[in-house]
Design a protein around this motif. Sequence first.
Motif, PDB file in Angstrom:
ATOM      1  N   HIS A 166      18.708  11.964  -2.638  1.00 20.88           N
ATOM      2  CA  HIS A 166      17.621  12.940  -2.766  1.00 20.88           C
ATOM      3  C   HIS A 166      16.827  12.728  -4.053  1.00 20.88           C
ATOM      4  N   GLN A 167      17.481  12.279  -5.105  1.00 25.01           N
ATOM      5  CA  GLN A 167      16.759  12.000  -6.342  1.00 25.01           C
ATOM      6  C   GLN A 167      15.843  10.787  -6.209  1.00 25.01           C
ATOM      7  N   LEU A 168      16.221   9.841  -5.362  1.00 29.18           N
ATOM      8  CA  LEU A 168      15.502   8.565  -5.270  1.00 29.18           C
ATOM      9  C   LEU A 168      14.552   8.473  -4.084  1.00 29.18           C
ATOM     10  N   LYS A 169      14.591   9.426  -3.173  1.00 28.14           N
ATOM     11  CA  LYS A 169      13.892   9.233  -1.893  1.00 28.14           C
ATOM     12  C   LYS A 169      12.380   9.102  -2.053  1.00 28.14           C
ATOM     13  N   ASP A 170      11.794   9.718  -3.103  1.00 29.84           N
ATOM     14  CA  ASP A 170      10.345   9.614  -3.272  1.00 29.84           C
ATOM     15  C   ASP A 170       9.902   8.178  -3.542  1.00 29.84           C
ATOM     16  N   ALA A 171      10.821   7.356  -4.080  1.00 28.27           N
ATOM     17  CA  ALA A 171      10.475   5.959  -4.345  1.00 28.27           C
ATOM     18  C   ALA A 171      10.562   5.095  -3.090  1.00 28.27           C
ATOM     19  N   TYR A 172      10.994   5.699  -1.966  1.00 35.23           N
ATOM     20  CA  TYR A 172      11.144   4.958  -0.708  1.00 35.23           C
ATOM     21  C   TYR A 172      10.350   5.695   0.377  1.00 35.23           C
ATOM     22  N   LEU A 186      16.835  -8.225  14.491  1.00 27.56           N
ATOM     23  CA  LEU A 186      15.730  -7.319  14.784  1.00 27.56           C
ATOM     24  C   LEU A 186      15.651  -6.228  13.716  1.00 27.56           C
ATOM     25  N   TYR A 187      16.786  -5.711  13.356  1.00 32.84           N
ATOM     26  CA  TYR A 187      16.853  -4.645  12.339  1.00 32.84           C
ATOM     27  C   TYR A 187      16.219  -5.108  11.030  1.00 32.84           C
ATOM     28  N   ARG A 188      16.569  -6.307  10.587  1.00 34.03           N
ATOM     29  CA  ARG A 188      16.009  -6.810   9.335  1.00 34.03           C
ATOM     30  C   ARG A 188      14.515  -7.071   9.478  1.00 34.03           C
ATOM     31  N   SER A 189      14.088  -7.513  10.663  1.00 34.81           N
ATOM     32  CA  SER A 189      12.662  -7.767  10.879  1.00 34.81           C
ATOM     33  C   SER A 189      11.862  -6.466  10.822  1.00 34.81           C
ATOM     34  N   VAL A 190      12.408  -5.414  11.415  1.00 31.98           N
ATOM     35  CA  VAL A 190      11.723  -4.126  11.412  1.00 31.98           C
ATOM     36  C   VAL A 190      11.588  -3.597   9.981  1.00 31.98           C
ATOM     37  N   LEU A 191      12.621  -3.809   9.157  1.00 30.05           N
ATOM     38  CA  LEU A 191      12.599  -3.294   7.786  1.00 30.05           C
ATOM     39  C   LEU A 191      11.814  -4.177   6.827  1.00 30.05           C
ATOM     40  N   ALA A 192      11.459  -5.395   7.224  1.00 31.04           N
ATOM     41  CA  ALA A 192      10.744  -6.315   6.337  1.00 31.04           C
ATOM     42  C   ALA A 192       9.445  -5.678   5.868  1.00 31.04           C
ATOM     43  N   GLY A 193       9.244  -5.668   4.562  1.00 33.98           N
ATOM     44  CA  GLY A 193       8.027  -5.092   3.998  1.00 33.98           C
ATOM     45  C   GLY A 193       8.070  -3.593   3.828  1.00 33.98           C
ATOM     46  N   ARG A 194       9.124  -2.950   4.267  1.00 34.63           N
ATOM     47  CA  ARG A 194       9.241  -1.497   4.134  1.00 34.63           C
ATOM     48  C   ARG A 194      10.133  -1.138   2.947  1.00 34.63           C
ATOM     49  N   ARG A 195       9.930   0.108   2.499  1.00 34.32           N
ATOM     50  CA  ARG A 195      10.782   0.640   1.429  1.00 34.32           C
ATOM     51  C   ARG A 195      11.549   1.827   2.020  1.00 34.32           C
ATOM     52  N   VAL A 196      12.771   1.527   2.457  1.00 36.18           N
ATOM     53  CA  VAL A 196      13.616   2.512   3.134  1.00 36.18           C
ATOM     54  C   VAL A 196      14.912   2.675   2.345  1.00 36.18           C
ATOM     55  N   LEU A 197      15.385   3.911   2.258  1.00 28.36           N
ATOM     56  CA  LEU A 197      16.655   4.213   1.589  1.00 28.36           C
ATOM     57  C   LEU A 197      17.716   4.433   2.665  1.00 28.36           C
ATOM     58  N   GLN A 235       0.816  -1.210   0.000  1.00 28.60           N
ATOM     59  CA  GLN A 235       0.000   0.000   0.000  1.00 28.60           C
ATOM     60  C   GLN A 235       0.857   1.271   0.000  1.00 28.60           C
ATOM     61  N   ALA A 236       1.960   1.250   0.750  1.00 35.99           N
ATOM     62  CA  ALA A 236       2.793   2.462   0.829  1.00 35.99           C
ATOM     63  C   ALA A 236       3.305   2.853  -0.547  1.00 35.99           C
ATOM     64  N   GLU A 237       3.795   1.894  -1.303  1.00 34.72           N
ATOM     65  CA  GLU A 237       4.290   2.209  -2.642  1.00 34.72           C
ATOM     66  C   GLU A 237       3.153   2.646  -3.550  1.00 34.72           C
ATOM     67  N   ALA A 238       1.982   2.008  -3.412  1.00 33.79           N
ATOM     68  CA  ALA A 238       0.837   2.382  -4.243  1.00 33.79           C
ATOM     69  C   ALA A 238       0.441   3.828  -3.995  1.00 33.79           C
ATOM     70  N   ILE A 239       0.410   4.231  -2.717  1.00 31.03           N
ATOM     71  CA  ILE A 239       0.061   5.616  -2.388  1.00 31.03           C
ATOM     72  C   ILE A 239       1.117   6.570  -2.953  1.00 31.03           C
ATOM     73  N   ALA A 240       2.388   6.190  -2.831  1.00 30.82           N
ATOM     74  CA  ALA A 240       3.458   7.044  -3.368  1.00 30.82           C
ATOM     75  C   ALA A 240       3.338   7.181  -4.882  1.00 30.82           C
ATOM     76  N   VAL A 241       2.981   6.098  -5.556  1.00 32.94           N
ATOM     77  CA  VAL A 241       2.797   6.149  -7.014  1.00 32.94           C
ATOM     78  C   VAL A 241       1.684   7.130  -7.362  1.00 32.94           C
ATOM     79  N   TYR A 242       0.558   7.042  -6.673  1.00 33.11           N
ATOM     80  CA  TYR A 242      -0.576   7.930  -6.964  1.00 33.11           C
ATOM     81  C   TYR A 242      -0.188   9.390  -6.726  1.00 33.11           C
TER      82      TYR A 242
END
Length: 963
Positions: free
Chosen positions: A342-348, A397-408, A223-230
């Motif tokens: 900075h050029q890529l952050k909107d995709a994350y 724990l770090y990898r678990s927290v980031l699972a499913g997220r789009r972070v740069l 959903q996060a990426e879908a909202i960012a795309v819209y």
Amino acid sequence: MMLDGDDATGVRFGVLGPVKVWRHGVELDLGARQQRLILALLLANTGQPVGVGDIVEVLWNERPPRSAVNVVHRYVGALRRLLEPGLPARTAGSWLLGDAAGYRMQVGAATLDLLEMRDRAEQARSRVTAGQLAEAMTAYEQALSLVRGPCGGAAELASSDHLAFSVVDHECGDLAREAAAFALRQNRTRAVLPFLRRVAEHREWDEALQAQLLLALSADGQQAEAIAVYRNIRRRLADELGVDPGEELREAYQLLLSQSADRPGSPGEDGGPASNTLPASTAVLPAQLPADLPHFTGRDEAQRRTLSLVNGHVLAHATMPVLAIDGIPGIGKTAMAIRLAHQLKDAYPDGQLYVDLQGFDPGQAALSPAEALQGFLNALGVPDAEIPASHHARPGLYRSVLAGRRVLLVLDNARDVEQVRPLLPGAPGCLVLVTSRKRLTGLSTANGAHLLTLDVLSVEDARTFLSSRIGAARTAAEPVAVNEIVERCGRLPLALAVVAARALIHADYRLSDIARGLRDAQGSLDGFAGDDMGNDLRAIFSWSYRMLGAAAARMFRLLSLHPGPDVTVPAMASLAGVSRAEARTLAGELVRTGLLAEHQPSRFATHDLIRAYAHELVGLHEDDNDREQAFHRLVGHYRQTAYAADLLLGPTIAVHPPEPVDAVTTARLATATDAMEWFSAERLVLKAVVQREIDEKRAGSAWRLVLSVQRLCHREGWWYDWTALAGTCLRAATEAGDDLGRAHMLRSLSGPEIELGDLTAAARHLGQSLELFDRLGLRREQSLVYRNLGQVSVHRKEYAEAVGYFESALRVAESLGELSDQVNVLSCLAGAHGRQGDFVTGMDLADRALSIAEALGNPSAQALGHETRAEICLFRGDLRASLASRKRAAELFRQAGWRMNAAGCLHSLGESALALGDRAAARAAWVEALDLLRHLHVPDVAKVQESLAGLDETTPEQPPARH
């Protein structure tokens, strides 16, 4: 890239993306932009004819040149020959056909990706109708996997759109929507999502397709990426068209929001998490990126490549992209990473994390992975109480927290791979940018990281760098000073920034004054000193230097004594007086700290300002004797290797071998090819060593090294290098009172003078050389001078005089038993008789030379004999016999590596072929000759080009044959 179903010919065409052709799995170079555009247009029309007028319109729009039609015919001919090597001139062949309607490509689904995509799409639809839903899904995936980008890459090739390309792109968009709708019904969205992303990226104004992408992302739980795309689409529509999204796209977005509200832990309308039971939940997304630089300049190609690479990963959604940027101190690694972030952050949309790992900061210890993880987890909303104390548990724990997220993530200033690896997320949705002075090869091997090594700025980018910081008016007023500043800064961004800051602080200074200050520093770092240690070049370089072991630090210092632009391991070993293996190890240590770069395989170089830093250090840590001995070993390396290489190129050498020097390592050369490659690679270095020896008043060492190089100069046509080297050594030998050196350099200098047509100077220098050799009692050298004087007479068409000189040379060579010299003189003498019309004597002498050459087993000497036979046959009018001998000579010259001689033979061969009416053979010979000469700046290049141009003028391109 080869795809299933390749044609039996092994040729495959691709137009669903940049136009490409593969033969047996190897991609072909399709040539110029207009040539590629023609092929793309023909392939997009899938076998339908395209009129010449349509092609002209695509290439030039409404302003074609008068020669447009002929240019199209030439490009078509070039494409035919490319697709079918060896195709006779003005023959259509199997692929590219011409008729009254125009040109067309004869292709099928087995050879063209567009037709295969259509076939697979029809299979999918048929299987849907038949109820074979799993098979249909597979066919849709196969069809979409063929789409690499916009049709033919036309957006980059053409200045305007063309209907044929637009139709194909629209077809791909329709297919992607159709496949996505079917996948949604089958709960198989993930199977088509990578392809849907790829097509949607290139069709950003196709709202129906973008709506389908929103629904597919939502169905896949993203959903996060879908909202960012819209949001991105809505912003683009507003900014560029001044409209709101259409009804279909708005409905897809509302459906996305309603599904998000029903799904625990899914993002809300603002793009952040609605609710989440993980300890990493936070209402504030991390946004740790430092501010983007307001005056970032250049790096356009590096940015383009990186953005393309990241987009490819995002579209595939299979692996997490990792980019490791390395380069020397001050090259701008951090600035590049921050700009990209900075050029890529909107995709994350789930945030950005940044950490300075302090890998090269002398004032602070390198940050441990555990400390970096603690900071990241805190930023992601995990309180200290919930972070494991165990350093092994934190990454989990770090990898678990980031699972499913789009972070740069930006990991800046890394010391090594071990510091980075625990900080890599485990899920494919994130992006990691790493900077380091070391090339993190291990990160590429084990984690699939892409490595990017930054080089200095281009000259134009360096000028723009200064202009953007100092002001366009100020730099435009003093362009000469700007150019000098750019040169003295070595185009290093940090050095340019230091100078720009100085110019801003002292606004009343002229740029010419600042340039003079750098000039007065005489190549040292004094011109870049400042109060800010974070921007002081000495301090920045010292951070890497302090990391070196004692032996590597000494090697770094001694490298400043090397006079050439780059250095090899054997030369480094000689310079430091260590073994080859130890030198290789030390080179690796220097590369890993960013003080040395392997800019070509086994060839190392460093920036001029880093060299200046090393030069300061060598003066502090090595005394005069140490420096003198190191350079003496280095010269020994080049003289001994050059002598051995020259001996491999020919059996006779005019001087005694150089005396061995202790602790010198020579290059390993076994064949004439090895020798040629070594000489070519060391060309600039050898010139620099010769000049340094002359500067140090060691003329004898300098001219002896030049004698080892002159044979290669002759073979490769390096006339101007040869002239400069011999002329410089002649002046030095004269000043030193070295008559032997004067004699050799006078004769040597005559060689390029003859080739460049200065026969008066050549004769004068040869006469002086002969007098000196006679005084010194060196008979073999006198024989060589007589032969050269004969060659001057031949060029002057004074053949009787030439015969006299050659006979004198032959008598001496025979008395000394020098067989190789005899071959050369006999060939010259045979040619002189042939030019006088005495063909019988000439042919007898040529056969005698060839017999000796064959007994010696010397290919170049045999080639000379065949070339002489060819000339005599030509003089007596026997063109066919001349052609046969010339072909054999060219083959032998190529075998021996004598490119200039081979090219000369091919040029003459082409003239004979043309005289016999064989235009194709003439063209083939001249094209091959031009290929051999292309890298040189010698008069022969123009001669061959003129021959080809004359052939083209008399054989204009014909219109396409009718079929």
